[in-house]
Design a protein around this motif. Structure first.
Motif, PDB file in Angstrom:
ATOM      1  N   MET A 137      44.318  36.772  41.094  1.00 47.15           N
ATOM      2  CA  MET A 137      44.899  37.966  40.107  1.00 47.15           C
ATOM      3  C   MET A 137      45.256  38.566  40.359  1.00 47.15           C
ATOM      4  N   ARG A 185      39.713  36.165  41.059  1.00 50.66           N
ATOM      5  CA  ARG A 185      39.825  37.829  40.803  1.00 50.66           C
ATOM      6  C   ARG A 185      40.506  38.346  42.067  1.00 50.66           C
ATOM      7  N   GLU A 229      36.579  38.907  34.589  1.00 52.62           N
ATOM      8  CA  GLU A 229      37.228  37.633  35.157  1.00 52.62           C
ATOM      9  C   GLU A 229      36.138  36.801  35.361  1.00 52.62           C
ATOM     10  N   ARG A 280      48.307  38.305  42.075  1.00 54.63           N
ATOM     11  CA  ARG A 280      50.024  37.751  40.843  1.00 54.63           C
ATOM     12  C   ARG A 280      50.801  38.972  40.357  1.00 54.63           C
ATOM     13  N   HIS A 298      37.985  45.644  37.806  1.00 54.67           N
ATOM     14  CA  HIS A 298      39.533  45.313  37.832  1.00 54.67           C
ATOM     15  C   HIS A 298      39.845  46.083  37.085  1.00 54.67           C
ATOM     16  N   ILE A 313      41.109  35.230  34.270  1.00 52.87           N
ATOM     17  CA  ILE A 313      42.872  35.669  33.651  1.00 52.87           C
ATOM     18  C   ILE A 313      43.801  34.940  34.747  1.00 52.87           C
ATOM     19  N   ASN A 314      43.552  34.503  35.964  1.00 50.51           N
ATOM     20  CA  ASN A 314      44.257  34.181  37.429  1.00 50.51           C
ATOM     21  C   ASN A 314      44.730  32.878  36.640  1.00 50.51           C
TER      22      ASN A 314
END
Length: 404
Positions: free
Chosen positions: A326, A323, A319, A329, A358, A292-293
């Motif tokens: 992510m 982590r 993820e 961001r 998450h 995902i990042n």
């Protein structure tokens, strides 16, 4: 018919239904011996659910069952269930046949694809088989996928456009418009409290427009940027299908600039294919890992107007990347003015298995993660465009459970 006759009929119908549900072992206890259409329906159910005594199946009374390994026998069975059951039940039985009996490989044969009842889940299965699909099957598969896509577009397009057009108009209103940009209808209604009677004019008066409301000069330009960032891991198949259709609908609206990005451990930008969601779907590759990042880093690099950008992450949040990066961001995008929406699923089934840690971390950043049905999605997007609270479903509803 007397009351007694009605009661007897209802009792018989209940016994019939229980016999159909419980299988052959219940014939003696229910006193029901099936004939005609009921027997044919029971045979179709037996072929699927009395398979080696697997957990969750019907009791088989010692009989062997199953669909066999040949395409002809499966094709006949598909024809039978379409004859005896409604479309919604057929779709469930097809899905169970693929999951329980491992029939995915048979979908690589054109004659099989022509026999199935097409739905979102079947499209997901076909997409997962895309790379293994022989050329002789691909055209048939595309026809099946296109049929489902067209049905979804017919169901979703009108309401999505109407809902988002209203949201875009409201978000574009200005209070100091130029003369030719004034929305006189809204301006008059907003200033009725400022009505003044004119002396000597027999009750005539005027409205003093203390507050002018206009359409804004953005009426003919792009008002909002939307980035759909879609997890294409295997568990997200239905979400990928719906997101691709919505992406095409959004891309058709001139007031929106829409970008569609799919990811696993790699990132693929499919924006240039948004004019045809079938091309988008065949450009995905279901399965694999998740980063995902990396996907959000790519999306972040494409943002040029943060205050006018909506980013929609559709993922179960498992993820495989970094982590903390992510989360940083997401925090940075929100701090810059981006409206960030996290959907655990975009499907009719509600929330899948997902990473609760998450989801909770995103919630702490002001980006709650929740499952969204296709019918709710236009309202979610409208709220994001207008920068008002999202219509998060009731967390007590198991079908649409959210992390708040």
């Amino acid at each position: 018919m007397t009351t007694t006759d009605t009661t007897t009929s209802a009792h018989d119908e209940r016994l019939r239904r229980w016999r159909m549900v419980l299988g052959a072992d219940s014939e003696e206890s229910t006193g029901r011996r099936l004939t005609g259409r009921d027997a044919a329906m029971d045979q179709a159910l037996t072929a699927l659910y009395e398979n080696g005594g697997r957990p969750g199946g019907r009791s088989g009374g010692g009989r062997s069952a199953g669909l066999g390994a040949s395409a002809p026998s499966v094709a006949r069975w598909l024809g039978d269930i379409r004859t005896y059951f409604p479309s919604s039940v057929v779709q469930v039985m097809q899905r169970d046949a693929i999951d329980r009996l491992g029939l995915s490989a048979l979908l690589l044969e054109p004659e099989m694809l022509e026999a199935v009842e097409a739905d979102v889940h079947l499209v997901g299965t076909l997409l997962s088989l895309n790379k293994a699909m022989p050329e002789t099957t691909k055209e048939t598969a595309r026809a099946v996928v296109r049929k489902v896509v067209e049905q979804l577009e017919k169901r979703l397009t009108t309401r999505t456009r109407a809902t988002l057009t209203g949201a875009l108009d409201r978000s574009a209103k200005v209070t100091r418009p130029r003369h030719h940009d004034i929305d006189w209808d809204r301006t008059i209604r907003a200033n009725l409290k400022n009505y003044l009677e004119l002396p000597g004019r027999d009750g005539a008066g005027t409205v003093v427009p203390e507050r002018l409301i206009g359409y804004g000069r953005a009426a003919q330009s792009v008002k909002k940027d939307v980035i759909l960032c879609i997890d294409q891991s295997g568990s997200m198949a239905a979400s990928v299908v719906y997101a691709s259709v919505f992406g095409a609908v959004l891309a058709s609206m001139r007031s929106l600039r829409t970008r569609l990005v799919v990811f696993d451990t790699a990132v693929v930008d499919l924006t240039d294919q948004l004019d045809d969601p079938v091309d988008v779907l065949f450009g995905t590759q279901l399965g694999g890992g998740t980063d995902i990042n990396r996907a959000l880093a790519y999306c972040q690099s494409k943002i040029t107007r943060p205050a006018d950008t909506v980013v929609v992450l559709i993922s179960d949040l498992y993820e495989g990347g970094i982590r903390n990066e992510m989360l940083k961001r997401v925090a940075a995008m929100k701090a810059s003015g981006v409206q960030f929406v996290t959907l655990l699923a975009l499907s009719d089934e509600g929330a899948p298995a997902y990473d609760r840690d998450h989801a909770a971390a995103l919630s702490a950043l002001g980006a709650p993660a929740f499952a969204c049905t296709p019918d709710l999605f236009p309202d979610v997007m409208a709220a994001a465009i207008e920068k008002r609270p999202l219509p998060i479903p009731d967390p007590e509803n198991a079908a649409t459970r959210a992390i708040l």
